[in-house]
Structure formats: C-alpha cells, structure tokens
Design a protein around this motif. Structure first.
Motif, PDB file in Angstrom:
ATOM      1  N   TYR A 219       1.060  -1.031   0.012  1.00 39.97           N
ATOM      2  CA  TYR A 219      -0.078   0.022   0.054  1.00 39.97           C
ATOM      3  C   TYR A 219       0.878   1.153  -0.013  1.00 39.97           C
ATOM      4  N   VAL A 220       1.972   1.414   0.975  1.00 39.97           N
ATOM      5  CA  VAL A 220       2.931   2.368   1.002  1.00 39.97           C
ATOM      6  C   VAL A 220       3.740   2.589  -0.270  1.00 39.97           C
ATOM      7  N   ALA A 221       4.135   1.588  -0.854  1.00 38.23           N
ATOM      8  CA  ALA A 221       4.670   1.531  -2.121  1.00 38.23           C
ATOM      9  C   ALA A 221       3.810   2.205  -3.154  1.00 38.23           C
ATOM     10  N   GLY A 222       2.596   1.747  -3.325  1.00 39.14           N
ATOM     11  CA  GLY A 222       1.735   2.209  -4.167  1.00 39.14           C
ATOM     12  C   GLY A 222       1.550   3.769  -4.171  1.00 39.14           C
ATOM     13  N   LYS A 223       1.559   4.157  -2.821  1.00 35.29           N
ATOM     14  CA  LYS A 223       1.381   5.693  -3.005  1.00 35.29           C
ATOM     15  C   LYS A 223       2.760   6.500  -3.163  1.00 35.29           C
ATOM     16  N   ARG A 224       3.672   5.670  -2.855  1.00 31.11           N
ATOM     17  CA  ARG A 224       4.889   6.642  -3.216  1.00 31.11           C
ATOM     18  C   ARG A 224       5.181   6.622  -4.858  1.00 31.11           C
ATOM     19  N   LEU A 225       4.729   5.409  -5.571  1.00 33.80           N
ATOM     20  CA  LEU A 225       4.798   5.420  -7.031  1.00 33.80           C
ATOM     21  C   LEU A 225       3.799   6.218  -7.565  1.00 33.80           C
ATOM     22  N   ASP A 226       2.643   6.344  -6.850  1.00 37.84           N
ATOM     23  CA  ASP A 226       1.786   7.429  -7.396  1.00 37.84           C
ATOM     24  C   ASP A 226       2.176   8.818  -7.453  1.00 37.84           C
ATOM     25  N   ALA A 227       3.211   9.095  -6.280  1.00 40.25           N
ATOM     26  CA  ALA A 227       3.736  10.504  -6.256  1.00 40.25           C
ATOM     27  C   ALA A 227       4.952  10.614  -7.121  1.00 40.25           C
ATOM     28  N   GLY A 228       5.183   9.460  -7.771  1.00 43.13           N
ATOM     29  CA  GLY A 228       6.362   9.602  -8.731  1.00 43.13           C
ATOM     30  C   GLY A 228       7.931   9.423  -8.073  1.00 43.13           C
ATOM     31  N   LEU A 229       7.712   8.463  -6.891  1.00 41.17           N
ATOM     32  CA  LEU A 229       8.937   8.551  -6.148  1.00 41.17           C
ATOM     33  C   LEU A 229       9.702   7.171  -6.601  1.00 41.17           C
ATOM     34  N   LEU A 230      10.855   6.977  -6.600  1.00 39.49           N
ATOM     35  CA  LEU A 230      11.620   5.850  -6.661  1.00 39.49           C
ATOM     36  C   LEU A 230      11.363   4.952  -5.478  1.00 39.49           C
ATOM     37  N   THR A 231      11.065   3.749  -5.590  1.00 40.99           N
ATOM     38  CA  THR A 231      10.791   2.885  -4.276  1.00 40.99           C
ATOM     39  C   THR A 231      11.475   1.692  -4.505  1.00 40.99           C
ATOM     40  N   VAL A 232      12.078   1.128  -3.150  1.00 38.16           N
ATOM     41  CA  VAL A 232      13.091   0.159  -3.134  1.00 38.16           C
ATOM     42  C   VAL A 232      12.266  -0.777  -1.915  1.00 38.16           C
ATOM     43  N   VAL A 233      12.232  -2.113  -2.334  1.00 37.43           N
ATOM     44  CA  VAL A 233      11.626  -2.948  -1.560  1.00 37.43           C
ATOM     45  C   VAL A 233      12.694  -4.183  -1.100  1.00 37.43           C
ATOM     46  N   ASP A 234      12.928  -4.031   0.342  1.00 40.86           N
ATOM     47  CA  ASP A 234      13.919  -4.797   0.873  1.00 40.86           C
ATOM     48  C   ASP A 234      13.172  -6.084   1.792  1.00 40.86           C
ATOM     49  N   ALA A 235      13.052  -7.257   0.845  1.00 43.96           N
ATOM     50  CA  ALA A 235      12.486  -8.491   1.417  1.00 43.96           C
ATOM     51  C   ALA A 235      13.151  -9.527   0.534  1.00 43.96           C
TER      52      ALA A 235
END
Length: 839
Positions: A64-80
C-alpha cells in the motif's frame, strides 16, 4: 566497480536470502524513506520484526505504501527476500499498475556467507536450513526473472561485488525535459514528402540534399527543432522520401520523433510477423521493396527505437502520437505505450465501422501542453491545453505544425487526395437556414469551439440560466452579435484598510511577462454595447432601423424612441470624425459606458441603496444620542460610542458613494473605449492607443454626447511610471471616482502561459462601499472579504473573452446567425454561473 543503472522512477526489488547483504546495501545506496523493509513493516503491524505470523499483513501494508510512493512519482525500493515467484509476481504487478519499470537487484552470494552472517546476528535467529531453502528458491528462479516482467536484472555474486557496486539513476528514454526548444511539432505525414518539404520551408528550415538530389536533412538558422508525432509511413505517394528525410533530421539532431501506430505495425511486418496488410501498409512495403536491404534495416531500427512519448521543456510539453493522459506522463509500461500509440476506445464502432475513441482531451486538466495526431481533424483546435495536429494531409486536407512555445499553427494544403478516407475528413455541416435559431442549440451540455481558447464547455445548468435570460429579456438576436466578458478584480491587497490596489494588478501582468500596460478610467456608468448601422439589411432589420444599444447581458438599454435618437446623433458624430470612410463600413460596434449609472440602476438606487443609507444614518444618529446621554450620566460607553461613530461614518460614506452615480437622466452620454468590429474586420489586435484615439475623435465630434476616457500608459520596468499610475488611481478614487481598468497596451495578448487577462478592474476604497456595504472597512469584515480566490473569476473572464471574440469573427466572416449566436449564448450562459459574492 560495478555500476547498476536504475531508472529514476522505478520499483526496485532486492532479491536474496536472509544475510545476503540486502539491508546494508539499501542503507548505503538509497534514502531512508526510499527503502521499504519487510522487517520494519512486521514491526509496524506486530511490534516484532521477526514475527512471521504477521507477514501477510506486513506485506499488505508495504505494498500500500509502495503504491502511494509510486503514485507520487518517487523511486521505491522493496527490501524483502522475494525469493518466491509469487512474492515477485505481486511486486511486478504493483509496478505495472503504477506504470513504472520493475527492476531486480539479485544478491546471489554463496550460501555459506549468508549462513555465517545469520549465525552472528543477535537480534534474531534464522536457522541455516531456512537460509539454504531460500538460496535454493533463488537459484531455481534466477533465470526466469526477465520472463517474470523485470525490465532490468542486476546480479551480484560475491560480497566483494556487493561492496564495490554503485547505483546510477538514469532517466527514462521519454525524459527529454532538458530539451527546451523552440520546437515545430508536425502532425501525421503519411508519406506526403512534397507537402512536408513545403511545410519545412514555410517554417524556415533549409533542406539538405544528397548527391542524388534527395532531401536528407533540414536545418533551421535559429536552431529550432522539429518533433514528428508519428505516422510518417503508409498511404502517401513517397513514404521512402519521408523516411529518408525524417531519419536524417533525427540523426543530425534537427528533429525528434515518436512512433505512430503505423510505424509499430511496419516494424512487425519487417520482422516477419503475421500482420494484416491494410490501411496503406501495402504501399509502404511496395516502396521499401525497391530500396536496398541496408535501408530497410535502417528503417526497422529507426522505427523500433522510437519511444512512446517525449517529455520536453522541463515537463511543459508532451508529444505522443495519440495523446496521453496526465497520469501517464513520464511513465513506462505496456499500457502507457498502447495509449500513446492507439489512444483509448469505448468498444463501440461508428457508422463507418471505425472504433469510437474516448475523448480523453475533454477531461484533461494537466499543466503540460499535449500535442498529438492519430485521428484526423479539419482544423487544429485547442482543447484543455491539448491540440491534435493531424489535419488529414494524405486525405486531401493539410499538413500542419504547431510552433512551440508560440502556439502558432502553420499549415500547407495537400496537393491532392492521395488516399480516400473511410470517414469524411470534415463532418457534414448541419442543414440550416442561415437566420434560423434552434432551441436544441442552447440546451443541455454544450461545447463551443473558439480560435483563442479551444473548446469552451458549458454545463447544463449554465445553459438553463442563459436560456432564461435570452428568451425573456434580451434584444432581438439578429443584432445581438457580441457580449463582453466579465472582468476580474486583482488579488486581495495586503495594505491596511484596502481590499484592492493597483499593485496586485501590476503583479499579475508582470508574472505573465506583460510589462507594457494602459490604465483606463472606470466611468461611473453602465457597460453597454453600441451598434450603429446604416445598412439594416445586413442585420435583417426593418427599413429605418439605426442599430441597437444593449447591456452586457443583452438587454435593451433605452426605450425605442430614446435609442433611435441617440443612435442618430452617434451616426452623425461618426460621420464628422471620418470613421465611416476610414473603416470602409456601413456599421460599427463600440464597447462603451453609458452615463450616468442611474439611467439603468435608478430603481436599485431608490429602492435599495437610499433606504439602506437612510436607515443606517437614522439608527446611528439615534444610537449616538442615547450613548451621549449615557456618557453624561457617568457610564463608560466610549467603546460603543467609537464603534457607533465608525458605523455612522460608513453610512455617510455609502450615501456619498452611490449619489455620485445619480445624474440627470435627460442628458445621457456615451463613453466609448474600444471599437469591437466594423464591416468585415475585428480590432482586438489593434492596441488600446488606437482604440482610445478613435474615442477621442468622437469626443471632439460630439462633446455633448460622447464623454472622454482618461488613461495612463504604464511601463512596469520603470518605477517612476508605476508610481505615477498609482498616484493617478489614488487621485481618481480620492475624488470619488470608481477606479481604473488595467489592460495590456497591445490589447489581445497571449504568452506561453496562455491567454492573458484582457483587463483587471481596480476599484476605489470608497466606491467599494456600494458593493460590500457601509461597514466593509471594519477590520473583521475586511478580513472576511480578503479570503477570496480570483482564479475562477479569471478563468471565467478568459473563456468569455474568447467566446466574445469568436462571435465577432463569425459575424464579420458572414457565418450564419445560429453560428454567431452559439458563441454569444455561451457568454450569457457562463454569466449565469454563481460567483463568490466577495468578488
């Protein structure tokens, strides 16, 4: 050192077993908010980062948070760990849902390293068997990551490679924001080489020819650049010539290009894919068959390498073949490319069997200009900051270009119909007698096309309000050929005791790059349109008809006898001033004020203003007497008395303000300030100096009938000029005048930001008591009034101005009355829109 290139806007997935170094790598190479850790989200939802029982909830929150960041045009990194295909699938789907590229950085370090690191951890214990299982899952899926949808896969195989790696954030291929132009954006060419060469010449480009005399490049002496919107190929007589020229221009840096749907299909055909050879592809393949294999390979590489759309000029300009919704600007996905190439259809077909396309431009509200082609239109028109440049050259229309940032359209006609269209290029005009008006024209939601502002939309409730006015009170529609726009006030003044001041009007024009202004006295009268005519037949009027004088909402200003007398006197004044001959016309339309205001507002003054003033003065005088007696008896009423005195002064100021607008109604005068149209010409491009010069000649010809308009020329780059203008406004309003109207001296003005306000009214402090009441200068009241937003008012003024100019253009061009009234009614309908009473 290993350089890992990462698109600046992407979803980066770190893939690797526990202990492989992902979290340490993320801390070193990405910002603290860019990385979303599955461990951290377990802590957020379960108070324990090692609690595996909350993993599902933690990943829901992370996505959910990753989606909000991508909506805002922000690079997003998932550490899992993301070693399971299902976990990666969900992340790839997340990236696609937000139209960004998914990127994998794989930590394929030796299993022993991960086991050793986990054994040394004190915050949690991860068994060696779990680490081994994760490594096995990773290696089984490693070769499939590209097929899973990851656009880039970086694999780090040793701790040293992890330690030496660096991140390079790269721009998407669509990001050409550093290219600032100026540009000449050219619509669909479709193999029309001769028309393309002619258009380039008209745009100022110099063609470069090879030894065989073929055009292979075009360069502009002022270093302008072409942007092709796609569909260079198919249907036309010389596809090869168009490709040779366009490819040469792109190679030399003289042009940029985006692909069209016809280029996409051509690439598939050249690569041997099974395609339906139709819609002109047969001509292209036949022409290419006569060229060398090397040239065909160059064509394939060129068309394949074109990116879906281009973002130019710091994001102010977007070019895509079929257009592009704002949410897709600067994004990368199959969905974005498909929209850019084909647009969006409703799933229906029209009477010609062609797909009905969703009118995305009507809903567009973005700041960027979007220029596109794909669907042929008769002429280039602006729709919500977008414009289609495909004017159907191959179908016998024209080849068009938009000069950017000037927003000037340059077109050359097709030399012939090269390809018969399935659907007619221009829609059939409604069969209508020129003078017949139809109720259906003014009902429901309307769209009026204007040359200045593109399509102007009118809502159903606005149409209803306009219809009420025009059907009950308006003058005869045969001579109602124009209505003026509303006028916006300036932004609220911060000066103590003032609601409006010239400073804010000057600041608005300065922000739009307009520094040469004129300020005109705002007369204490009523806005009126004065049509003086010597040829009744031109207006389908009866013999002896001399014209019409109506208000800004179309209502007759005078009784027929008074109107006829005033028009006869104005006709004589125009004759003495030499304007009939100079303008070579039998009619003239003036924008003016009729003095005094009480001519139109006599009932309002008597029934409302006078009664309010009388009641306020009586009440404050009576209250003052009571307070005086209370004070004499020793009661402290000083605060109340002060407040009552202020209210009494406000009431007297209110009475003095409206009384200035009361005059001898038997001596009506006209104060013209602009010549709107005459004969077959309109005059919005002539500067206000010319217009006021005409008004001065009328004053000289009939001083007892025509009142002069004071004015001041203003240079915003000259502080003395600005100071003098403010002092003049203070002098005008201090003597009881209404104020002034500030306008661009050049009259109609456009900048790269769009249509500039035609005028901003700056009203005087005392006059505003008429509008807002006797007590409006009370600090609490002023504070409420200052909380107003003029943006909607200015938008309304711009749209009404464009509609008003459109009606004049249509009338002077001899278009049917119903076409003229479409624009006139649009102004009246927009005027029914409720406006903030603080404006």
């Amino acid at each position: 050192m290993t350089v890992l290139d990462i698109p600046a806007l992407s979803l980066v997935v770190l893939v690797g077993a526990s202990g492989s170094g992902k979290s340490t790598f993320a801390r070193e190479h990405f910002g603290p908010y860019e990385t979303l850790s599955s461990d951290a989200f377990r802590g957020l939802v379960g108070n324990d980062e090692s609690d595996q029982s909350v993993t599902a909830a933690a990943f829901d929150a992370l996505q959910y948070v990753a989606g909000k960041r991508l909506d805002a045009g922000l690079l997003t990194v998932v550490d899992a760990t993301s070693v399971q295909p299902e976990a990666r699938r969900k992340l790839v789907e997340l990236a696609k849902a937000h139209d960004v590229l998914p990127v994998a950085i794989v930590f394929d370090v030796p299993e022993a390293v991960s086991v050793e690191r986990n054994a040394a951890r004190t915050d949690r214990h991860i068994p060696a068997g779990v680490v081994k299982r994760q490594n096995d899952q990773l290696r089984r899926g490693l070769r499939h990551l590209g097929r899973e949808g990851f656009r880039k896969v970086h694999v780090l195989r040793t701790p040293d490679e992890v330690a030496d790696a660096t991140i390079e954030r790269t721009r998407l291929l669509t990001d050409r924001t550093d290219e600032r132009g100026p540009f000449d954006v050219i619509g669909d060419v479709h193999g029309c080489r001769s028309e393309l060469e002619t258009l380039l010449g008209r745009l100022g480009y110099e063609l470069v020819h090879d030894e065989q005399g073929r055009a292979v490049d075009a360069r502009h002496p002022e270093r302008r650049r072409v942007v092709f919107v796609g569909d260079l190929v198919d249907r036309g007589p010389d596809v090869v010539g168009v490709l040779r020229l366009a490819m040469g221009m792109v190679a030399s840096g003289s042009a940029l290009a985006v692909p069209g749907n016809h280029e996409a299909k051509l690439v598939r055909a050249l690569r041997g894919a099974k395609v339906t050879v139709s819609h002109g592809l047969e001509e292209t393949l036949a022409q290419l068959a006569g060229e060398s294999a090397e040239f065909r390979e160059q064509v394939e590489a060129f068309c394949y390498g074109l990116v879906s759309h281009l973002i130019l000029d710091e994001g102010r300009l977007v070019v895509a073949h079929a257009g592009l919704k704002e949410q897709y600007h600067g994004r990368a996905s199959g969905r974005v490319r498909a929209f850019a190439l084909y647009g969006e259809t409703t799933g229906e077909t029209d009477e010609y069997g062609l797909p009905v396309r969703h009118p995305w431009a009507q809903d567009y509200r973005g700041k960027a200009v979007v220029l596109y082609g794909h669907t042929p239109v008769p002429t280039v028109e602006w729709v919500n900051n977008t414009a289609c440049l495909d004017t159907g050259c191959v179908f016998g229309g024209a080849l068009s270009a938009m000069r950017y940032p000037e927003r000037e359209v340059v077109s050359v006609p097709a030399e012939q119909v090269w390809y018969e269209p399935i659907r007619p290029l221009a829609p059939a005009a409604p069969v209508r007698a020129p003078g017949v008006l139809d109720l259906a024209d003014v009902q429901g939601r309307l769209i009026v096309h204007t040359s200045l502002h593109g399509r102007v939309g009118i809502q159903e409730e606005q149409s209803a309000g306009g219809l009420e006015t025009i059907s009950r009170w308006a003058t005869d529609p045969r001579w109602l050929i124009h209505l003026p726009p509303t006028m916006s006030p300036p932004n609220t003044s911060a000066r103590d005791g003032y609601l409006e001041h010239p400073d804010e009007a000057f600041a608005t024009y300065r922000a739009n790059g307009v520094t040469d202004l004129i300020a005109e006295e705002k007369h204490m009268g009523s806005r009126a349109l004065v049509l003086v005519a010597r040829d009744p037949a031109r207006f389908s009027a009866p013999e002896g008809w001399r014209g019409a004088i109506h208000t800004r909402t179309g209502r007759p200003f005078f009784s027929p006898d008074v109107e006829a007398d005033m028009l006869a006197r104005l006709d004589a004044a125009i004759e003495r001033a030499g304007l009939w001959d100079e303008l070579d016309s039998s009619w003239i339309l003036l924008d003016a004020e009729i003095l005094p205001w009480s001519l139109k507002a006599g009932d309002l003054i008597r029934d409302l203003y006078a009664s309010v003033a009388a009641a306020a003065e009586t009440a404050t005088d009576a209250a003052g007497a009571v307070l005086a007696r209370a004070a004499a008896s020793g009661i402290d009423v000083s605060a109340l008395a002060s407040r009552n005195r202020a209210r009494g002064e406000g009431a007297r100021g209110f009475r003095a303000a409206y009384r200035r607008y009361v005059g001898d109604e038997s001596i009506a005068r006209v104060a013209p300030f602009q010549v709107l149209a005459a004969g077959d010409a309109t005059f919005e491009t002539r500067d206000h100096g010319w217009h006021l010069g005409v008004a001065d000649r009328l004053v000289e010809a009939a001083p007892d009938l025509v009142a002069s308009t004071q004015r001041r020329r203003i240079d915003l780059g000259d502080e003395a000029s600005v100071t003098a203008a403010v002092a003049w406004w203070e002098e005008l309003t201090g003597a009881g005048g209404e104020g002034m109207v500030v306008k661009p001296f050049a009259n109609l003005t456009r900048t790269e930001k769009g249509l500039v306000q035609p005028g901003i009214k700056v009203r005087g402090r005392e006059y505003l008591r008429i509008i807002y009441g006797p007590d409006y200068t009370d600090p609490a009241n002023l504070s409420r009034l200052r909380d107003r937003n003029v943006a909607h008012k200015r938008s309304l003024a711009a749209r009404e101005y464009a509609l008003g100019i459109e009606s004049l253009h249509r009338f002077t061009a001899g278009e049917p009355l119903w076409r003229v009234h479409e624009a006139v009614f649009g102004v009246l309908a927009l005027e029914s829109d409720p406006i903030d009473p603080r404006l």
